[in-house]
Each structure stands twice: as structure tokens, then as C-alpha cells.
Design a protein around this motif. Sequence first.
Motif, mmCIF file in Angstrom:
data_model
loop_
_atom_site.group_PDB
_atom_site.id
_atom_site.type_symbol
_atom_site.label_atom_id
_atom_site.label_comp_id
_atom_site.label_asym_id
_atom_site.label_seq_id
_atom_site.Cartn_x
_atom_site.Cartn_y
_atom_site.Cartn_z
ATOM 1 N N PRO A 38 20.206 -23.732 7.308
ATOM 2 C CA PRO A 38 19.365 -22.911 6.433
ATOM 3 C C PRO A 38 19.737 -21.429 6.421
ATOM 4 N N ASP A 115 16.254 -20.967 11.464
ATOM 5 C CA ASP A 115 16.339 -22.256 10.785
ATOM 6 C C ASP A 115 15.008 -22.994 10.804
ATOM 7 N N SER A 285 16.655 -18.758 2.633
ATOM 8 C CA SER A 285 16.911 -19.962 1.842
ATOM 9 C C SER A 285 15.657 -20.417 1.112
ATOM 10 N N ILE A 308 17.290 -27.910 2.427
ATOM 11 C CA ILE A 308 17.032 -26.992 3.543
ATOM 12 C C ILE A 308 16.500 -27.764 4.746
#
Length: 433
Positions: A38, A115, A285, A308
Motif C-alpha cells: 500500500p 500499510d 493509497s 490495497i
Amino acid sequence: MLKKTRDPEKDPAAGTSKSKLLSVLGPGLITGAADDDPSGIATYSQAGAQFGFAITWTMLFSYPLMAAIQEISARIGRTTGHGIATNLRTYYPPWILPAIVALLFIANTINIGADLGAMGDAVGLLIGGKVALYVVLFAIFSACLQIFLQYTRYVSVLKWLTFSLFAYFGTVMVVKIPYAELARGLFIPTFSADTAFWTTVVAILGTTISPYLFFWQASQEVEDERESASRQPLVDAPEQSKGAIHRIRWDTYVGMGFSSLVALAIMVTTAATLHVAGKTDIQTSAEAAEALKPIAGQFAFTIFALGIIGTGLLAIPVLAGSAAYALGEARKWPIGLARKPKEAKAFYATIAAATLIGILVDFSPIDPIKALFWSAVINGIVSVPVMVMMMLMTARTDIMKKNTVKGPLCWIGWLATAVMAAAVIGMIVTSLL
């Protein structure tokens, strides 16, 4: 008892059927897919949104560099039967490894936090609810996957998760692309005196060539070799070299090629939509996915957001695992995902700790965007000495025996090292301007 299957290193035909494909594509495929985490998606989205198709040439430029350095990483593990950290500890001054491992652990945990946050935001965008809860659940699931799942099954899960990246090929298919403009941007490099442009180029290189990928792929080659009854370290079984190097090369080139195509698809999607619409300020993202919704439609938004989540589930174990491998090898612990938790308590505790710290990063007052920037800085700084050490290792006959790296692979490896050194200098200079 190990299941008897044809080893693609000894029997190339073992990988020619569809049913055997995933047995041939292993550490290289997983490493390449994990590169598009991500945080990487955010970098590629920002690049496409800000500079359109003019920045896409960087993916063609970076591919041979990342493929070469990852092949070299894999060959170190497969040849010596040890990961990069063990070889550093054995053959180089003792002060080098602790500094590298400490910086790697810090960068990885920040990346894990970023992430996890992106995955939580993506679920929140799709179905609503509390993002914090999703972050915790994803972290627990990822840690449990590594700690409690049998190694062969765990690797199979990671391989199947790589298919989540096909989501980004789906987004390309639903947006209108000016192919002539794309071709110019892809094949004719465009340069700019703009500081933001060079900062983005540096960010792309830092995302595609990262230290945690070196440590992970080398260690996974060691794991695979130990799990196979027919394989031995190449220093002890030089007759296996030809088949092993052939497999590593194709596994790595396919994996890195897949990674580069996904990154290119993300750039093209955001260039054709967000850049054209004037939406150039993308920080994460999840922001890219949300921005796509009114411009490219619900379908593109949904696919982007699902991608993602899938890439995060793949990348977090790699980030936590590479930190555990590096620290475990440095401390001479029993290590390996093929071991049961009670056989490698410190190793698995490191995986859990890295994931937990990642959660804490998300719940701390630290600005996640700034944290991710400093993670990229640390990764860039760490990558240069690690790459130098790797290139020196692969030239030493006392380490690699007859499998020293020579010829074009050696030249490209040193070129990649020089490019990363220049990228670090560029990152520092642009951050001070």
C-alpha cells in the motif's frame, strides 16, 4: 514426511504445466508482489497524479536494476545456505550488522504501520465502520498467518495473494487511456528541473529497490532449500548450480516484471484520471482510491481499494518476516518459518513485536505521511551499504566458491548500487531545498 514432487531445479518440465506453475515461481514472485505494498501504491499513485504519463519511463529504467539486485540476493541465499545477515556477521566487521539491522527494523515497522493504516482506510471506504478495528484485525491475522500456519501452506497463501495485484490491471481496462501520450512517456524519458520531480523519481527508486526485499528473498531461498530433500547449498553441491541459477533467474525476472507492470498500471490509471482532472495532491493509497470514485466510477474505485487490502496482506508478513530474519541471524537465534513456534520463540516474537509496533505507529500522534517519508529515507540509506556488501560478497570465492557473480549481472548490480547511492544523495539534497 516431505511430499515427493518433481523439483523444478532438477526437472525443468516440472514447471511447464499450469498445475506446476506456482511451484516454479516462489521467492521471486512473492518478493516482487510484496514490493507493491500500500505504501508503494501511494508512491505510484502520487507520481501518476502529479506528473501524468511523463514519469512512466522510470518503470522501464528501474526494472533491470531491481531484477539484478534481487537475483543477486537470491543467489547469496541459495549458494551459501544462509541469509544476508548471517553472511555479513561471518565475513565482515562486527559493527556493520547491528547498525543495518537496527535501521532495517525501524524502517520496516514504520512501513507496517503505514500499510495497516492504508488497509484499514480501504475497508472503511468500502463498507464503513471503525478503521481502528480493521487495523488491529489485519495485524492479528497477518501475525497469526506467519506464526501458526505450516510453512508450505503459508507460502501457498502468499503465492495466491499475488493475484490480488491483478486488480490494478482491471482499473486500466476501465479508464480511457491516450496511448500515444503513454508511449511517449514510457519510451522517451522526460526530465525536469523541478525539485518535486526529482523527489518523486527518488521515491520510485526507493520503493522498487528496498533492503527488506533483499533480506526476505535470500532467506526464503534458504527456507526452500532446507524444506526440499533434494536441494543442498550450492557451495556443498556445485552440480546443482545450473538448475538452481536457471530457476532463480526466471523466478526473479517474472516476479520483478510482474511488480513493475502493476506499478505501471497504477501510474497509468492515476495519470489518465486524477492528473487529467487536476487532482494532483495524493498522499496515501486510500486517498487515490477515494479520488478515483467520482472520476473513474464505482467499479474502478472498488477494484483499486480491494487491491490495497490484498497487497497489504501480502506485504506485512514480508516486512515483519524480513526484520525477524535479519535480527535472528544477527543474534544467532533459531530462525525460520518452517520451524514451530516453540522451536524459534525469539524469531516469532520479533514478528509479533514488529507487527505490534506497526499498530502503535497508527495510534500514535506521529504524522503517518512524515513517518513514511523517514522510512523511505532510512530504507535508502540502508540499501546502499547492504548492496555494496552484497556485491562484494558475490565476488568472493571463499563465500560463493564457483558461483561468484560475473559478467552482465555483476555490471548491472554495481550500476543499481550506484543509482541508489545517487538516489540517496538526491533525496537528502531535495529534502534540504
